[in-house]
Design an enzyme around this catalytic site. Structure first.
Site, mmCIF file in Angstrom:
data_model
loop_
_atom_site.group_PDB
_atom_site.id
_atom_site.type_symbol
_atom_site.label_atom_id
_atom_site.label_comp_id
_atom_site.label_asym_id
_atom_site.label_seq_id
_atom_site.Cartn_x
_atom_site.Cartn_y
_atom_site.Cartn_z
ATOM 1 N N ASP A 134 0.828 -1.216 0.000
ATOM 2 C CA ASP A 134 0.000 0.000 0.000
ATOM 3 C C ASP A 134 0.863 1.268 0.000
ATOM 4 O OD1 ASP A 134 -2.310 1.487 0.058
ATOM 5 O OD2 ASP A 134 -2.545 1.368 2.237
ATOM 6 N N ASN B 271 -10.769 -2.985 -6.277
ATOM 7 C CA ASN B 271 -9.976 -1.995 -7.029
ATOM 8 C C ASN B 271 -10.562 -1.672 -8.406
ATOM 9 O OD1 ASN B 271 -6.751 -3.125 -5.721
ATOM 10 N ND2 ASN B 271 -8.053 -1.440 -5.030
HETATM 11 C C1 FPP Z 1 -2.343 0.119 -3.261
HETATM 12 O O1 FPP Z 1 -1.776 1.385 -3.184
HETATM 13 C C2 FPP Z 1 -1.639 -0.645 -4.272
HETATM 14 C C3 FPP Z 1 -2.235 -1.237 -5.319
HETATM 15 C C4 FPP Z 1 -3.689 -1.193 -5.560
HETATM 16 C C5 FPP Z 1 -1.432 -1.955 -6.318
HETATM 17 C C6 FPP Z 1 -0.254 -2.669 -5.755
HETATM 18 C C7 FPP Z 1 0.510 -3.349 -6.805
HETATM 19 C C8 FPP Z 1 1.860 -3.308 -6.911
HETATM 20 C C9 FPP Z 1 2.690 -2.611 -5.945
HETATM 21 C C10 FPP Z 1 2.607 -4.042 -7.956
HETATM 22 C C11 FPP Z 1 1.972 -5.345 -8.231
HETATM 23 C C12 FPP Z 1 2.791 -6.221 -9.019
HETATM 24 C C13 FPP Z 1 2.295 -7.328 -9.563
HETATM 25 C C14 FPP Z 1 3.211 -8.276 -10.196
HETATM 26 C C15 FPP Z 1 0.864 -7.632 -9.555
HETATM 27 P P1 FPP Z 1 -2.674 2.659 -3.428
HETATM 28 O O2 FPP Z 1 -2.576 3.020 -4.855
HETATM 29 O O3 FPP Z 1 -4.063 2.414 -2.933
HETATM 30 O O4 FPP Z 1 -1.931 3.707 -2.567
HETATM 31 P P2 FPP Z 1 -2.586 4.963 -1.831
HETATM 32 O O5 FPP Z 1 -3.344 4.415 -0.673
HETATM 33 O O6 FPP Z 1 -1.391 5.754 -1.434
HETATM 34 O O7 FPP Z 1 -3.451 5.669 -2.830
#
Ligand code: FPP
Length: 258
Positions: free
Chosen positions: A29, A77
């Protein structure tokens, strides 16, 4: 430093022995906030998150981690803006393009859990290829939860189990925790010992709801794209300070003395 027990207590104090290999599950996250702080689009935060995943997978075996589960895309998501969803859908390809050969050579078995329905055929093919090419490996297990939700996984398991009961393959009276767990997508994996969430948020967000029953939780104030071996080590060090009782009690503490 206390060594966390990884087996349920059954009365006798655990003998001092080498700690069992760990299953660590991580909610990756903070990508969006990382990007925002830099004045970048969220998509670049996700790409930086892929680099953090590479660093974490590389660091894990040296920390006695044998199973690593990471949350890459949740069933919730899909509600994000279309451009961000498109970027998130492209991440497995981005990751496997550069890493699959290395994972294969390094003895890593890859499994992608979560619903394949709703994913493009390209993406399904990439997931299938990663699983097939690493199927014979058993040195380290990387489980990527993608289009995954704990509630969806549990309801899917219930649906399949109900089907087997209706078909006469399973007797309703035989249903217990172990049988139910054998219908979950995580059926071949031990329960996570520790669930790590960076970024300062302190919630599960529908991740491994069943499997988390006796997991320790470690929350860290680092955004996922900045995550590296030092953060993983700190999480494991924190885990090793915990005493796991699995609902039991430590025999020496039960009777008051004096
Ligand atoms: C949440 O952070 C993160 C995600 C929804 C995506 C996470 C995925 C990766 C780090 C890479 C994945 C790699 C593979 C191979 C599948 P957010 O965007 O919700 O962060 P925020 O809370 O700061 O907005």
């Amino acid at each position: 430093m206390a060594v966390a027990r990884t087996q349920p207590l059954t009365g006798a104090p655990a003998a001092r022995e080498a700690p069992a290999p760990l299953h660590v599950a991580i909610v990756m996250d903070g990508n969006g906030r990382w990007a925002k702080r830099r004045g970048l689009p969220r998509t670049l935060g996700h790409r930086a998150g892929v680099e953090a995943l590479k660093r974490t997978v590389a660091a894990a075996p040296d920390l006695n981690i044998r199973w690593l589960t990471v949350f890459g895309f949740s069933t919730e998501n899909w509600s994000r803006p279309a451009a961000e969803v498109a970027e998130l859908m492209a991440l497995p390809k981005r990751y496997f393009e550069s890493e699959l050969g290395r994972l294969e050579r390094d003895g890593v078995r890859v499994r992608i859990i979560g619903r394949r329905e709703g994913l493009s055929q390209d993406l399904v093919d990439i997931c299938d290829e990663a699983e097939a090419r690493t199927a014979a490996n058993d040195r380290f297990f990387l489980q990527i939860a993608f289009n995954y939700g704990g509630q969806a996984d549990i309801s899917e398991a219930a649906r399949k189990l109900a089907g087997d009961v209706a078909a006469g393959k399973v007797a309703a009276d035989d249903i217990d925790e172990a049988l139910f767990a054998s219908y979950l997508s995580t059926r071949d994996t031990p329960a996570p010992d520790v669930i790590v969430r960076p970024s300062g948020e302190q919630r599960l967000s529908n991740f491994m709801l069943w499997e988390a029953a006796y997991a320790e939780f470690v929350f860290q104030d680092v955004l996922w794209p900045d995550y590296g071996p030092e953060h993983l080590k700190a999480a494991i060090d924190e885990f090793h300070t915990r005493e796991r009782r699995y609902g039991g009690a430590v025999a020496d503490d039960v009777l008051a003395t004096g």
